[in-house]
Write an enzyme that holds these catalytic residues in place. Sequence first.
Site, mmCIF file in Angstrom:
data_model
loop_
_atom_site.group_PDB
_atom_site.id
_atom_site.type_symbol
_atom_site.label_atom_id
_atom_site.label_comp_id
_atom_site.label_asym_id
_atom_site.label_seq_id
_atom_site.Cartn_x
_atom_site.Cartn_y
_atom_site.Cartn_z
ATOM 1 N N GLY A 165 4.424 1.219 4.437
ATOM 2 C CA GLY A 165 3.566 0.616 3.420
ATOM 3 C C GLY A 165 3.639 -0.880 3.558
ATOM 4 O O GLY A 165 4.732 -1.446 3.588
ATOM 5 N N CYS A 185 5.451 10.043 -0.698
ATOM 6 C CA CYS A 185 4.256 9.435 -0.096
ATOM 7 C C CYS A 185 2.965 10.020 -0.660
ATOM 8 O O CYS A 185 1.889 9.863 -0.066
ATOM 9 C CB CYS A 185 4.275 9.575 1.422
ATOM 10 S SG CYS A 185 5.783 8.943 2.195
ATOM 11 N N GLY A 197 0.828 -1.184 0.000
ATOM 12 C CA GLY A 197 0.000 0.000 0.000
ATOM 13 C C GLY A 197 0.870 1.245 0.000
ATOM 14 O O GLY A 197 2.090 1.188 0.116
#
Length: 259
Positions: A180, A210, A81
Amino acid sequence: MSGERQLRVVDLGRREYREVLELQRSIARWRRNSPPDHDLLLLVEHLPVITVGRGSREEHTLPDAAWLADEGMDVVEIERGGDVTYHGPGQLVGYPILDLHAHRRDLHWYLRRIEEVALRVLAECGLPAFRVESYTGAWTGSPPAGSLEAVEDDGFGTVAAGRADALIGAGAIRKVASIGVHASRWITWHGFALNVTPEPLVHFSGIVACGIHGVRMTSLASEGASLTLEEAGEAVLRAFPVAFPALAPLQAPEVGLRV
């Protein structure tokens, strides 16, 4: 009170990103099929690389081609992610490969616990340490009095989303650690990147780090806490069993790829 589950820690030293990515994937695949009775944490310092997660938006994905050529940097698209980030020397990267059946089958809870690990490192260094709502990671700086809300029960406050962008744009709050993760059948991989020295910071200039416009990335040293990567790793090891109460106190890391 400490738990009993063991977390083996392996220090990989300095490694190419793609090599360690494949190592993570192979370990996670093996653990999905034959779950062992312990968890694993890989610690590594990467050679320079840009990674792009599943949460990347098109306008953030690829840095300028000329900048990439000047930096001689690879770009790797991965399953974690989060958005786009940089890894390189001066940054401690940790990849927890945990079986969440032994902890809690809840990825939101897991992300908050990884944040807690990084925040405890900051706090141990005497730095302000807090979360920012909607922007996963560990943050430091000088948020205005009264701007931190008690959202989690680990003692670290959270800057509300409605106040965050203005504080980020003003440089009042700065990001020290990016996070992540990915999980399959409750086995985790990918993890966190903690900026220890100022060395990584210049390389964030070519990306929207990010996916946060205007974010100022910082490091422990830039904020006044001069640690070696080894010392930062030791602080991470102290923080893990506090954030993950099922874990027993951790031993010194092993060295090498024998996992």
